[in-house]
Design an enzyme around this catalytic site. Structure first.
Site, PDB file in Angstrom:
ATOM      1  N   LYS A   5      44.393  27.451  21.572  1.00 25.34           N
ATOM      2  CA  LYS A   5      45.882  27.223  21.854  1.00 25.34           C
ATOM      3  C   LYS A   5      46.323  26.563  20.560  1.00 25.34           C
ATOM      4  O   LYS A   5      46.384  25.278  20.477  1.00 25.34           O
ATOM      5  CB  LYS A   5      46.167  26.496  23.217  1.00 25.34           C
ATOM      6  CG  LYS A   5      45.734  27.275  24.355  1.00 25.34           C
ATOM      7  CD  LYS A   5      45.788  26.434  25.586  1.00 25.34           C
ATOM      8  CE  LYS A   5      44.969  27.037  26.762  1.00 25.34           C
ATOM      9  NZ  LYS A   5      43.579  26.805  27.095  1.00 25.34           N
ATOM     10  N   TRP A  36      48.872  31.224  22.027  1.00 34.36           N
ATOM     11  CA  TRP A  36      47.497  31.494  22.293  1.00 34.36           C
ATOM     12  C   TRP A  36      46.986  32.391  21.206  1.00 34.36           C
ATOM     13  O   TRP A  36      47.711  33.347  21.026  1.00 34.36           O
ATOM     14  CB  TRP A  36      47.377  32.459  23.648  1.00 34.36           C
ATOM     15  CG  TRP A  36      47.761  31.472  24.835  1.00 34.36           C
ATOM     16  CD1 TRP A  36      48.179  30.131  24.895  1.00 34.36           C
ATOM     17  CD2 TRP A  36      47.411  31.568  26.228  1.00 34.36           C
ATOM     18  NE1 TRP A  36      48.295  29.662  26.312  1.00 34.36           N
ATOM     19  CE2 TRP A  36      47.719  30.451  26.968  1.00 34.36           C
ATOM     20  CE3 TRP A  36      46.893  32.770  26.785  1.00 34.36           C
ATOM     21  CZ2 TRP A  36      47.346  30.536  28.263  1.00 34.36           C
ATOM     22  CZ3 TRP A  36      46.684  32.811  28.068  1.00 34.36           C
ATOM     23  CH2 TRP A  36      46.788  31.595  29.001  1.00 34.36           C
ATOM     24  N   THR A  58      26.044  34.177  40.023  1.00 35.53           N
ATOM     25  CA  THR A  58      26.704  34.304  38.741  1.00 35.53           C
ATOM     26  C   THR A  58      25.802  33.337  37.895  1.00 35.53           C
ATOM     27  O   THR A  58      25.212  32.521  38.354  1.00 35.53           O
ATOM     28  CB  THR A  58      28.236  33.658  39.008  1.00 35.53           C
ATOM     29  OG1 THR A  58      28.040  32.186  39.396  1.00 35.53           O
ATOM     30  CG2 THR A  58      28.867  34.520  39.929  1.00 35.53           C
ATOM     31  N   GLU A  82      30.962  39.436  40.476  1.00 36.99           N
ATOM     32  CA  GLU A  82      31.746  39.395  41.542  1.00 36.99           C
ATOM     33  C   GLU A  82      32.404  40.802  41.719  1.00 36.99           C
ATOM     34  O   GLU A  82      32.946  40.760  42.879  1.00 36.99           O
ATOM     35  CB  GLU A  82      33.172  38.425  41.314  1.00 36.99           C
ATOM     36  CG  GLU A  82      32.516  36.896  41.346  1.00 36.99           C
ATOM     37  CD  GLU A  82      32.159  36.198  40.053  1.00 36.99           C
ATOM     38  OE1 GLU A  82      31.838  37.133  39.067  1.00 36.99           O
ATOM     39  OE2 GLU A  82      32.192  35.178  39.930  1.00 36.99           O
TER      40      GLU A  82
END
Lengths: 542, 542
Positions: free
Chosen positions: B439, B444, B186, B331
């Site tokens: 936030k 959100w 990654t 992944e």
């Protein structure tokens, strides 16, 4: 060292779970035996399949045991596909066009515990109900109010009753992916049928391959009508590919005539259909006679037996429907080759492309194939030499159900019984079944080429070419022809029709005209019957 | 009871064997680091891969050991893909855009035995050659006559030398399909990279799914140009899908600027390309500036980060190129979702369809996904509620290389770190990375929506929206903008540009203009760097 990705088995139930989660409102439309059109969604399918899984367990069918169907393509058959295999039982789809003795043989050999059937086949089931040894329950695929008033079948159950009494709570078991999922018997024209036992793994890998762009090309924007029966080789895998891709499914039920099919195509916006040449001939006859066009149909997959070039041309040129020629066998789940173009063909003329389309196509990934000489030596892929076609792959049979060992394999390859050539681009063309080849003076003549030429004649509805005895050459081609209604053609005209189309010595020696040509349970011409019928035939001039 | 079909493992070598047998003359075209265009066929690839497999064994690499690459997309990299994995070794493609320290970390962590690299990366390799602990051989991917006259790398080998000395006789071993095939790290923007170890099985299943019509839709009539790098998540699987389907492959090498790409598209008849939005922006800039059109390109797959709706519109409306939005992760091998239409979308207006295309798409079969609340409860797929996106499937990581256990999984699901919503049709849309969410007063705000709106302004070349400290609301959106060359726009104009496009309270509080926005090794904006840079920023009016 092993990779470290999640481990989950390849199971048919995962197709249904996926379709329910991601294509819940996609439609499945069925013409029912009851006569009406039935319409529901993948979400409905999933709910009813879970109820059915509970019902099958409640009938006392143990894991691994077999459950039989004698049924048309429809939503209830689809529910059986997913419920029976998904719950770890094995679905044995039986071809109802087989003789009652063969159906009985299959039911006994498979040791079926339950038999589900469409009402069309009530007389057939009544005739065998007392003979089949292991079947403990008979279930009619019909609404409660249409159950027969009386029948000789003991304790006949109603499918809708059966699932109405069950909850839709059912967790698909995490099976071993090698577990058997379905069982289909070959429709061998001679000898007893042989069972091919597909695993969950082989079915899933076949489904991936079948849905690929160069295979059956299935997507969520398609409406797929499988004319190919679910009672034979899983309708070429389309019931699985549709769930994998979220395609709309349109099931024709018993309505396989040209008119019924055409009406369904138009009413349901069918984009893709799949079937055998004889069915498409019926469809084309209807469309031509009524001067109709297809408004949504984009492509049709034709297999089961060789598609005559004349049919390719008609679909492509007159109706703008792309023809995808394919080849498979019960022993191959069934997909072996599909005739999709390569990039270089796109620039060709329609005529050149149709010459490619006349071939059965390229091996799909997952299947390998080769042609061999009688001594087993691999022959070159030059598009000229013909040999016995052998295949191997993830979804090719290794041994028949209940047979010992793999004695029918040749060095790990399955001999298809077809004679074929393969060109340098990998396109395979069947020239004959090995038992249909005409052996003239030691040389082979392929009967399919001769039939295709006859089929291109406007007066010919169907043509079979068989070997007839010849005192000098051993065998010579005899053409058996069924004429189109109201059309005429003479023996001499037909023989002259071969001029320039083929090597002179391949030309049929003689022609006989018949009212009908016998077809087998999957729509193939039964040439061994013709060979028997014309065993003593004396060829003109011989 | 098990099925009785042939047993053969799913191996990457079978893709190459298939391509050689059935697509021998299909072309692979590469723009080389040497500067020229290289052209050969799948048959050539297969021969050279077998030689390379012998060469890798001759270098003393044992089964299961790792071999590294630092290389562009090209035919030699393709040979390494097939030869290394096919021979049972593990290919570790390293992202050369990473910092030298990270490259060293990866090489050591993977315990690479050999490092193959393109000459572009000679300075990088020289800088780490004495530091990497396990690498025993360094191999330059270059013709003999272009080897560097001198280098600090000890015993530098030449790739062409290496394979020239080998026979092309090599039988691909029949490995366990669970064996590791490739290893990709990654490009975590924080912390050390983590290795994902793909198996042959996961790679093959991913390849089937990637090639499907509603995924990358690969066929033998396609010419595919993967701009997505082979050094990161296997170029989205295209090097495998191309062999599976016989597609022509066009590799861009180091030429990723708009002009180089465009020239290759046109010269090689490219029909499909795949890449990240930043690369496509460069291509569009070139095409727009020079008033060019695409003569063969039919579709482009865009992923890696969210594709701005403005880019979808431009490709679709101005250039008639179909945009396929996709989402994946290292992944996930990487494919998770692809935004293919369903049947019902085909009747919609272009505007309605583009609203669908703005989403990352539907889960491909083989991957399941859901969104959950912070306490892990599954949230409804209503297209409104957002939650943490979890996935599982055949090609999803179960644990990272050399890490113990599966502690990062949640009840068997992999938490992606993305925040998303899923609509009733199953279309997923990423609203943010969980760490990028703003936030504001306990609510959100998704940064991607705000960036997409800014990107639709004609003067904006790139935009990042980050959380800035606010005394009352804790966090408020700050828009960081890079203007297009020669274009201008003011803070006030940009803020007004949001009017009516989004809830009023989502509107960014402030705008800062920058000369460049930092990009990571895979072309994604490094927003954590911006957050650091604007840590103490005082929002206007706060």
């Amino acid at each position: 060292m092993n990779g470290q990705m999640m481990q989950m088995p390849l199971l048919t139930s995962s197709l249904l779970v996926y379709a329910e989660r991601h294509h819940a409102d996609q439609q499945i439309v069925s013409r029912r035996v009851e006569g009406d059109i039935h319409r529901y969604t993948y979400a409905d399918l999933a709910v009813r399949a879970r109820k059915l899984a509970n019902a099958v367990a409640a009938l006392g069918v143990a894991e691994g045991e077999r459950v039989a169907t004698l049924a048309w393509n429809g939503y209830r058959h689809m529910e059986l596909y997913y419920a029976v295999s998904g719950a770890g039982r094995v679905l044995n789809t039986i071809n109802p066009r087989l003789h009652a003795d063969q159906v009985t043989f299959i039911a006994d050999h498979a040791e079926n515990q339950v038999l589900f059937f469409d009402m069309t086949f009530l007389p057939l089931v009544e005739s065998i109900a007392s003979r089949v040894k292991t079947v403990r329950h008979f279930v009619a695929l019909i609404d409660k109010d249409q159950m027969p008033a009386s029948t000789s079948i003991p304790n006949l159950l109603c499918y809708e009753d059966l699932i109405a009494g069950q909850t839709d709570q059912f967790s698909w078991p995490v099976l071993n992916e090698q577990a058997a999922a379905t069982l289909c018997y070959t429709s061998g024209t001679t000898g007893n049928p042989k069972g091919v036992l597909y695993s969950h793994r082989s079915t899933l890998l076949h489904t991936f391959a079948a849905a690929l762009p160069d295979s059956l090309n299935c997507s969520a924007s398609d409406a797929i009508l499988p004319v190919v029966p679910m009672f034979h080789v899983n309708a070429w895998g389309l019931p699985y590919a549709a769930c994998m891709t979220g395609a709309k499914l349109v099931f024709p039920g018993a309505g396989l005539d040209g008119k019924s099919l055409y009406e369904l195509f138009e009413a349901e916006g069918v984009t893709m259909a799949a079937g055998v040449p004889t069915v498409w001939q019926g469809l084309l006859n209807h469309v031509q006679a009524n001067k109709l066009t297809f408004s949504t149909m984009r492509r049709t997959v034709i297999g089961g037996s060789a598609c005559p070039p004349a049919m390719v041309r008609t679909f492509e040129e007159d109706y703008n429907v792309h023809v995808i020629h394919a080849w498979g066998m019960t022993e191959l789940s069934p997909l072996g080759t599909v005739c999709a173009f390569k990039g270089k063909h796109l620039a060709q003329t329609p005529g050149e492309r149709q010459a490619v389309q006349a071939k059965q196509g390229r091996a799909v990934f997952g299947v390998d194939m080769k042609i061999v000489s009688p001594d087993g030596a691999e022959l070159p892929c030059d598009g000229v030499q013909t040999g016995d076609l052998l295949v191997r792959g993830h979804w090719v049979v290794s041994r028949y159900f209940k047979e010992e060992g793999e004695g029918h394999l040749q060095d790990g390859w399955f001999p298809t019984g077809d004679v074929a050539k393969i060109d340098a681009d990998g396109y395979m063309q069947i020239t004959d079944r090995s038992k249909d080849v005409i052996k003239s003076g030691g040389e082979w003549i392929g009967s399919i080429d001769l039939e295709n030429i006859a089929m291109a004649h406007p007066a010919v509805a169907m043509a079979a070419c068989i070997a007839a005895f010849h005192p000098k050459w051993d065998e010579r081609p005899l053409l058996v022809v069924m004429k189109k209604p109201g059309m005429d053609v003479s023996r001499e005209e037909l023989i002259a029709f071969y001029d320039g189309k083929i090597a002179k010595w391949w030309t049929p020696d003689d022609v006989v005209f018949v009212d009908s040509i016998p077809l087998g349970a999957t729509g193939k011409m039964l040439k061994h019957r013709l060979r028997e019928a014309y065993k003593g035939y004396k060829l003109k001039g011989s």
